[in-house]
Every structure is written in C-alpha cells, then in structure tokens.
Enzyme design. Sequence first.
Site, PDB file in Angstrom:
ATOM      1  N   ASP A  26      32.710  35.496  35.189  1.00  0.00           N
ATOM      2  CA  ASP A  26      33.889  36.536  34.766  1.00  0.00           C
ATOM      3  C   ASP A  26      33.161  37.756  34.564  1.00  0.00           C
ATOM      4  OD1 ASP A  26      36.212  37.530  34.209  1.00  0.00           O
ATOM      5  OD2 ASP A  26      35.768  36.772  32.063  1.00  0.00           O
ATOM      6  N   ASP A  28      34.643  40.853  32.261  1.00  0.00           N
ATOM      7  CA  ASP A  28      34.966  41.287  30.735  1.00  0.00           C
ATOM      8  C   ASP A  28      34.862  39.882  29.869  1.00  0.00           C
ATOM      9  OD1 ASP A  28      36.016  44.340  31.047  1.00  0.00           O
ATOM     10  OD2 ASP A  28      36.460  43.211  32.898  1.00  0.00           O
ATOM     11  N   ASP A 201      35.798  33.760  29.728  1.00  0.00           N
ATOM     12  CA  ASP A 201      36.457  33.957  28.331  1.00  0.00           C
ATOM     13  C   ASP A 201      37.744  33.679  28.004  1.00  0.00           C
ATOM     14  OD1 ASP A 201      36.930  36.873  27.184  1.00  0.00           O
ATOM     15  OD2 ASP A 201      36.711  36.545  29.263  1.00  0.00           O
TER      16      ASP A 201
END
Length: 246
Positions: A26, A28, A201
């Site tokens: 991922d 961000d 996240d």
Amino acid sequence: MSSGQLPPPPPLDALLATGDVSLFLDFDGTLVDIASGPDSIDVPDNLAARLGALSKSLGGRLALVSGRGLDNLGQHAGALGIARAGSHGAERVLADGSALGDTPQPLDPDIVRQLKAIADASGALFERKSFGAALHYRAVPEKGPGIASEALAIAQADGLVAKHGKCVVELVRPGADKGAAVAAFMEIAPFSGSKPVFIGDDVTDEDGFAKAHEMGGFGIAIGERESQNAQFALDTVRDVHEWLGL
C-alpha cells in the site's frame, strides 16, 4: 485482532532465504505517513529509486497497490519503474508500463456531482479520481457517519461500491479490489509461484491480506487499527521502511 496484538513479521532476509517472495505494498499510511489531505503527503526522497532497487533485488516481484489513481501516484512519487495497481487495484500496469487487464470505467458525471454536493454541504474534502471519487472528512470527523451514510446510499442506488478508510469514503465500480489485484499479478511472471506478502494500514487493505494468505503468504498490518486478516504487524511507516531495507 488489534495490530498491536499481532507479532512482528520475520526479517525479510530470513523470509527470502525460504524461497521467492512477492511484496505488495500500500502507499498512504504504509510508505508515506497519513496527512491532512491527499495532496499534503511528504514523500521520502528518492522513494521511486529505492523501490526500484528493491524490486530488482526481488527479481521484479514488487508491486504498489494503492487507492490512489496511477496518475496521482506518479505525480507524488515520481516515475515508478515497478509493477503497480491504482484505484484500489482496478487499474494495473506492469513494470514496463504495459497494462494488465482491461481499463476500468470512470464514474458517471452525475455521481461525481452528487458527491461534490455532499462535500460542499458538509465541509468534507472532495477528491476526484480517474476511476472514482472520495470524500475526506478528517477536518470534520463528527460529520463522518452522515457523510458515509449519504455516500453509501448513492452507491447502493447506482450499483457502485463504497470503500471506507481512515476518515474517508470513496465510491468505485465493482471489481476495484486490492485482493483481485494481488491475484492478477500472481498469475503472471515474475510473481507466479512465489509467496505473496501484502503490507497495508487501512480497511481497504484487508482484501489484500486475505488474498495473500489464501495464496500461501500473509498480510502485515501497519498501526493500531484492528485487522481481521493480517498475520503480522508493524507499528509505523518508519518500521515498514526498516523492514523493507529502504
């Protein structure tokens, strides 16, 4: 299970000693810290070059899988000579820039107008994407439930999918799924036959965790958010960089 209750992953070198590994990252909250808005992020120096070096060391088995559009990723991270999937996995390209799969369809202009109206009325930040549109409510968290509810109603009425994340809800077409992106890459060289590891996240990364586990690998959750599908966890973006050797 809370990410804080999950163990750290084995060192990457030790993992690589057991066989070929594919990393799906991922962006961000994983490679860059979350910021007040999508254009306010602080991208580490030479991130694209460092990811390129990591990809080379892995035999090309590295891919970014982000909610951002690929064009937006390039604007912030620079020229990325690695495999990557944007728009929550709906648009996919190989390291040489060639497309993997069909090009997704953008949202209808009327849907975009409806979401923009919600942003104007609520104080949320509207983000237009090539194949979706998002409402960021970090600045007005108390209005988050109402914003998410309105966006979900639009999605249900128009056959779309509402993706929920940290103070954001985004509407995309069905099939925009990070797990599906992992599966698509794992079908082809150089990814096929390797152990997939997905690092992320947010809620939208759960599909990636689940698919990696299903295909013989595992997920690594970042931060304190509760995760249903990750097997390991790291605390911060800095920890991710250290684990990756960036």
